[in-house]
Design a protein around this motif. Structure first.
Motif, PDB file in Angstrom:
ATOM      1  N   CYS A 184      23.474  64.477 -13.953  1.00  0.00           N
ATOM      2  CA  CYS A 184      24.496  64.575 -15.001  1.00  0.00           C
ATOM      3  C   CYS A 184      23.873  65.122 -16.289  1.00  0.00           C
ATOM      4  O   CYS A 184      23.584  64.373 -17.217  1.00  0.00           O
ATOM      5  CB  CYS A 184      25.104  63.191 -15.214  1.00  0.00           C
ATOM      6  N   TYR A 185      23.603  66.416 -16.303  1.00  0.00           N
ATOM      7  CA  TYR A 185      23.019  66.962 -17.525  1.00  0.00           C
ATOM      8  C   TYR A 185      24.163  67.542 -18.378  1.00  0.00           C
ATOM      9  O   TYR A 185      25.092  68.169 -17.872  1.00  0.00           O
ATOM     10  CB  TYR A 185      21.987  68.045 -17.186  1.00  0.00           C
ATOM     11  N   GLY A 186      24.055  67.270 -19.675  1.00  0.00           N
ATOM     12  CA  GLY A 186      25.100  67.759 -20.596  1.00  0.00           C
ATOM     13  C   GLY A 186      26.406  67.005 -20.372  1.00  0.00           C
ATOM     14  O   GLY A 186      26.470  66.003 -19.686  1.00  0.00           O
ATOM     15  N   GLY A 187      27.480  67.476 -20.976  1.00  0.00           N
ATOM     16  CA  GLY A 187      28.807  66.886 -20.779  1.00  0.00           C
ATOM     17  C   GLY A 187      29.029  65.675 -21.665  1.00  0.00           C
ATOM     18  O   GLY A 187      28.180  65.265 -22.454  1.00  0.00           O
ATOM     19  N   ASP A 188      30.213  65.097 -21.499  1.00  0.00           N
ATOM     20  CA  ASP A 188      30.651  63.983 -22.347  1.00  0.00           C
ATOM     21  C   ASP A 188      29.947  62.675 -21.966  1.00  0.00           C
ATOM     22  O   ASP A 188      29.666  62.431 -20.796  1.00  0.00           O
ATOM     23  CB  ASP A 188      32.177  63.830 -22.211  1.00  0.00           C
ATOM     24  N   ILE A 189      29.745  61.800 -22.986  1.00  0.00           N
ATOM     25  CA  ILE A 189      29.063  60.515 -22.751  1.00  0.00           C
ATOM     26  C   ILE A 189      29.867  59.608 -21.833  1.00  0.00           C
ATOM     27  O   ILE A 189      29.329  58.789 -21.097  1.00  0.00           O
ATOM     28  CB  ILE A 189      28.779  59.809 -24.123  1.00  0.00           C
ATOM     29  N   THR A 190      31.207  59.749 -21.874  1.00  0.00           N
ATOM     30  CA  THR A 190      32.054  58.878 -21.032  1.00  0.00           C
ATOM     31  C   THR A 190      31.776  59.112 -19.555  1.00  0.00           C
ATOM     32  O   THR A 190      31.912  58.213 -18.734  1.00  0.00           O
ATOM     33  CB  THR A 190      33.554  59.147 -21.316  1.00  0.00           C
ATOM     34  N   ARG A 191      31.382  60.320 -19.194  1.00  0.00           N
ATOM     35  CA  ARG A 191      31.057  60.642 -17.798  1.00  0.00           C
ATOM     36  C   ARG A 191      29.834  59.839 -17.336  1.00  0.00           C
ATOM     37  O   ARG A 191      29.789  59.279 -16.241  1.00  0.00           O
ATOM     38  CB  ARG A 191      30.753  62.141 -17.702  1.00  0.00           C
ATOM     39  N   LYS A 192      28.840  59.788 -18.234  1.00  0.00           N
ATOM     40  CA  LYS A 192      27.617  59.023 -17.917  1.00  0.00           C
ATOM     41  C   LYS A 192      27.941  57.526 -17.812  1.00  0.00           C
ATOM     42  O   LYS A 192      27.465  56.836 -16.908  1.00  0.00           O
ATOM     43  CB  LYS A 192      26.562  59.251 -19.009  1.00  0.00           C
ATOM     44  N   ARG A 193      28.769  57.066 -18.759  1.00  0.00           N
ATOM     45  CA  ARG A 193      29.098  55.642 -18.770  1.00  0.00           C
ATOM     46  C   ARG A 193      29.836  55.243 -17.492  1.00  0.00           C
ATOM     47  O   ARG A 193      29.647  54.171 -16.945  1.00  0.00           O
ATOM     48  CB  ARG A 193      29.941  55.328 -20.009  1.00  0.00           C
ATOM     49  N   LYS A 194      30.714  56.132 -17.041  1.00  0.00           N
ATOM     50  CA  LYS A 194      31.501  55.873 -15.834  1.00  0.00           C
ATOM     51  C   LYS A 194      30.571  55.688 -14.623  1.00  0.00           C
ATOM     52  O   LYS A 194      30.739  54.773 -13.803  1.00  0.00           O
ATOM     53  CB  LYS A 194      32.462  57.046 -15.612  1.00  0.00           C
ATOM     54  N   LEU A 195      29.548  56.544 -14.506  1.00  0.00           N
ATOM     55  CA  LEU A 195      28.589  56.445 -13.400  1.00  0.00           C
ATOM     56  C   LEU A 195      27.779  55.135 -13.471  1.00  0.00           C
ATOM     57  O   LEU A 195      27.523  54.472 -12.462  1.00  0.00           O
ATOM     58  CB  LEU A 195      27.641  57.643 -13.421  1.00  0.00           C
ATOM     59  N   LEU A 196      27.360  54.770 -14.697  1.00  0.00           N
ATOM     60  CA  LEU A 196      26.585  53.533 -14.870  1.00  0.00           C
ATOM     61  C   LEU A 196      27.426  52.307 -14.523  1.00  0.00           C
ATOM     62  O   LEU A 196      26.936  51.349 -13.910  1.00  0.00           O
ATOM     63  CB  LEU A 196      26.062  53.431 -16.306  1.00  0.00           C
ATOM     64  N   GLU A 197      28.729  52.295 -14.935  1.00  0.00           N
ATOM     65  CA  GLU A 197      29.608  51.170 -14.625  1.00  0.00           C
ATOM     66  C   GLU A 197      29.817  51.045 -13.120  1.00  0.00           C
ATOM     67  O   GLU A 197      29.842  49.949 -12.562  1.00  0.00           O
ATOM     68  CB  GLU A 197      30.979  51.362 -15.317  1.00  0.00           C
ATOM     69  N   LYS A 198      29.940  52.198 -12.450  1.00  0.00           N
ATOM     70  CA  LYS A 198      30.127  52.212 -10.994  1.00  0.00           C
ATOM     71  C   LYS A 198      28.909  51.608 -10.287  1.00  0.00           C
ATOM     72  O   LYS A 198      29.021  50.820  -9.346  1.00  0.00           O
ATOM     73  CB  LYS A 198      30.348  53.666 -10.549  1.00  0.00           C
ATOM     74  N   GLN A 199      27.725  51.977 -10.792  1.00  0.00           N
ATOM     75  CA  GLN A 199      26.490  51.429 -10.221  1.00  0.00           C
ATOM     76  C   GLN A 199      26.419  49.922 -10.439  1.00  0.00           C
ATOM     77  O   GLN A 199      26.034  49.153  -9.556  1.00  0.00           O
ATOM     78  CB  GLN A 199      25.271  52.113 -10.852  1.00  0.00           C
TER      79      GLN A 199
END
Length: 645
Positions: A594-609
């Motif tokens: 997940c390089y670049g892009g919106d922070i919400t995208r990263k947060r979504k992946l972390l919450e899923k994990q």
């Protein structure tokens, strides 16, 4: 006992020993010329070397066959330099006219039959010694001329005196530069109750004095007494399982005679067998037509069931047999218990058969099936001590090709509940959860012999192990005997190691069971992810519980691999946690792609994990590899450290 040869060995070429004279044949021997004796001593005082020298002097072992510790047949015995099993050997010895006159031998010159039993010296194998004494009329008490009397010397002497044997005091290793013959001869004379000049001086290594000793055996050892015309009675003092021949039984004939092809009866079980072979050990098995009064030898009946040849039983004739059996042996009570489990669960039936066969050869071993949630099916085994436990495990692995895990050793506790119920606990998993009124632990009377310089050090060690001093005596100006009451549970761990290291190896220890005492004991459970693992539980004194918990939690943190979620390791007494370590979770980098892009995208992946790990934590059990059990249990079990005493 002596190892039987496989068919390939029997056909191997070997030089037959040239006997010194033609020895009287078994079964045709006048009891007046038989001398039955054993050699008893502290560990490493030269018993097996003296036995070697006697075998050579009497001619039963030729020069080509001679090797050090000839009678120590097991690989473990030769590697460790200790005797584990008693060995019986028949030797001819000719007394010349000059020797008869010099030693004042009343029976006069002639060829005599000497039946020698070489016994173990270690405290864990005292039961082997006590059985050997029953087959003898005398005992050679062997003492190292450089070390003097040790704890096990005294223990074996009291055993021999209790069996009413004639004692021949012998000082060995007189060729050593550090030998102090006069001092230790006086010590030995005071102990046995003779004059210092009556103590025989030998060097088993060089052979000095051994010939004199053999002549003195003929002179001093009483001939066996028995009624040759009475119904046959023979005491079983050992037995061994042979793959080709079945059960081989070793006996000492007291009355009558046992002839080839006789039908015999075991008096305790009532079992009847036909004797396919009788003979003596000299030092390899030699067939005979019969065994007469006072002789020691072996019987083979072709029986495959190991339970039909019990040590301590009396053998008699089926027809016109004896009505009263001989006095057997007091069965030893196990002092230490440990679980033995096959690493591969499919080997459980092989382990059961192996224990059954080993029990025939080692009557002091007890076992019963048990199940562990962590280790599967196995056996709870009772041992006489830690070395006994380690040797048993090693014999099972070598002789029967098994891979085993042994749990930490523990002793037997009696637990009294508040409602008056009494429980016997041999395994921490049996420890009750309810309200406990009292826990009683076994105690031993320990005898420690050491130079007087170490009195303070030994007292400090014994006090730290909850010991109570019973008394102290000076054997000489610089040697002291200290007597203590100690809890068996404290000795079962690292007591012997600490005693040796604190006294630079000079102290020696002997102990015997002496009853029970009430103690403040608790069960420490080890929890993984909140679930107790029964294999790691231990019953320990409350004062030592915290250090055990911290040690086990730290060890398991290193041994258990990291999981997908965090794993807490806790040590607990009941519901109270006393120590904790955490195994951190493996962290997968879900943001790698997940390089670049919106922070919400990263947060979504972390919450899923995070959700996935939480779900795993609820349903997932901790994976503990087999190697972790082996490493944790072998390092907490002191047997690995205290084996070579």
């Amino acid at each position: 006992m002596g190892g039987w040869k496989s068919p390939s060995d029997l056909h191997a070429r070997r030089e037959e020993p040239v006997p010194q004279t033609s020895a009287p044949k078994p079964g045709h021997t006048d009891p007046a010329i038989i001398r039955n004796f054993c050699i008893i001593a502290h560990i490493d005082h030269g018993k097996s070397t003296l036995a070697d020298r006697m075998l050579q002097l009497t001619g039963v072992v030729g020069e080509r066959e001679a090797k050090a510790q000839y009678l120590d047949r097991m690989d473990i015995e030769r590697e460790r330099g200790i005797t584990i099993k008693s060995q019986a050997v028949r030797m001819p010895w000719t007394v010349t006219e000059e020797a008869a006159a010099e030693h004042d031998i009343e029976a006069g010159p002639g060829t005599y039959v000497l039946n020698m039993i070489d016994t173990p010296g270690h405290v864990d194998f005292t039961y082997e010694v006590s059985r050997s004494l029953e087959a003898c009329e005398a005992a050679i008490l062997l003492v190292d001329a450089a070390q003097g009397i040790e704890a096990q010397t005294l223990a074996n002497l009291y055993l021999a005196m209790g069996a009413d044997l004639h004692i021949i005091p012998v000082l060995n290793k007189i060729d050593l530069p550090s030998a102090n013959v006069e001092k230790y001869a006086l010590e030995l004379a005071n102990l046995v109750g003779c004059e210092p000049e009556d103590v025989l001086l030998t060097s088993a290594k060089t052979g000095v004095g051994v010939e004199t000793l053999l002549n003195e055996i003929v002179k001093q050892v009483p001939a066996p007494v028995g009624d040759a015309d009475a119904p046959a009675r023979a005491l079983i003092f050992d037995s061994v399982y042979d793959t080709y021949r079945g059960v081989v039984t070793y006996v000492r004939v007291v009355d009558g005679s046992l002839k080839h092809r006789d039908r015999i009866k075991m008096m305790s079980t009532g079992a009847v067998h036909e004797m396919l072979e009788v003979g003596v050990i000299s030092p390899e098995p030699m067939k005979a037509t019969e065994l007469g009064v006072g002789e020691t030898g072996y019987l083979i009946t072709g029986v495959k069931d190991v339970r039909q040849s019990r040590v301590g039983d009396t053998v008699t004739s089926q027809h016109h047999g004896a009505s009263k059996p001989l006095g057997g042996y007091a069965h030893p009570n196990p002092m230490v218990y440990a679980g033995l489990y096959p690493i591969d669960g499919d080997q459980y039936p092989e382990l059961r058969d192996a224990l059954e066969k080993l029990q025939l050869n080692d009557a002091s071993l007890t076992y019963e099936p048990e199940t562990s949630g962590a280790l599967g099916f196995g056996f709870r085994c009772g041992f006489l001590g830690l070395l006994h436990m380690e040797i048993t495990r090693e014999r099972l692995e070598r002789e029967f090709d098994l891979d085993l895990i042994s749990t930490a050793p523990n002793v037997v506790y009696d637990v009294v509940m508040e409602d008056g119920t009494q429980l016997t606990v041999t395994n921490p998993s049996e420890y009750p959860d309810g309200k406990i009124a009292e826990v009683r632990e076994p105690i031993v009377n320990a005898t420690i012999l050491a130079p007087s310089d170490y009195i303070g050090t030994i007292m400090e060690l014994c006090q730290s192990k909850r010991g109570t001093m019973l008394g102290m005596d000076y054997l000489s100006e610089d040697r002291v005997e200290m007597r203590y009451t100690l809890p068996m549970g404290e000795i079962a761990f690292d007591f012997f190691d600490q005693l040796k290291s604190k006294t630079k190896g000079y102290a020696s220890l002997n102990y015997e069971r002496s009853g029970e005492q009430a103690a403040d004991l608790v069960k420490v459970d080890i929890l993984l992810q909140g679930e107790p693992v029964d294999a790691f539980s231990a019953i320990i004194h409350r004062d030592a519980a915290y250090s055990y918990g911290v040690m086990m939690a730290g060890k398991l943190k290193e041994l258990i691999p990291r999981q997908q979620f965090e794993v807490p390791i806790q040590a607990a007494i009941g519901a109270r946690v006393i120590a904790r370590e955490n195994i951190r979770a493996i962290r997968k980098d879900v943001l790698a792609k997940c390089y670049g892009g919106d922070i919400t995208r990263k947060r979504k992946l972390l919450e899923k994990q995070k959700e996935g790990k939480k779900r795993m934590k609820m349903v997932g059990r901790v994976e503990v590899p087999q190697e972790a059990f082996v490493a944790a249990l072998s390092t907490t079990a002191p047997a690995e450290k205290t084996g070579k005493k």
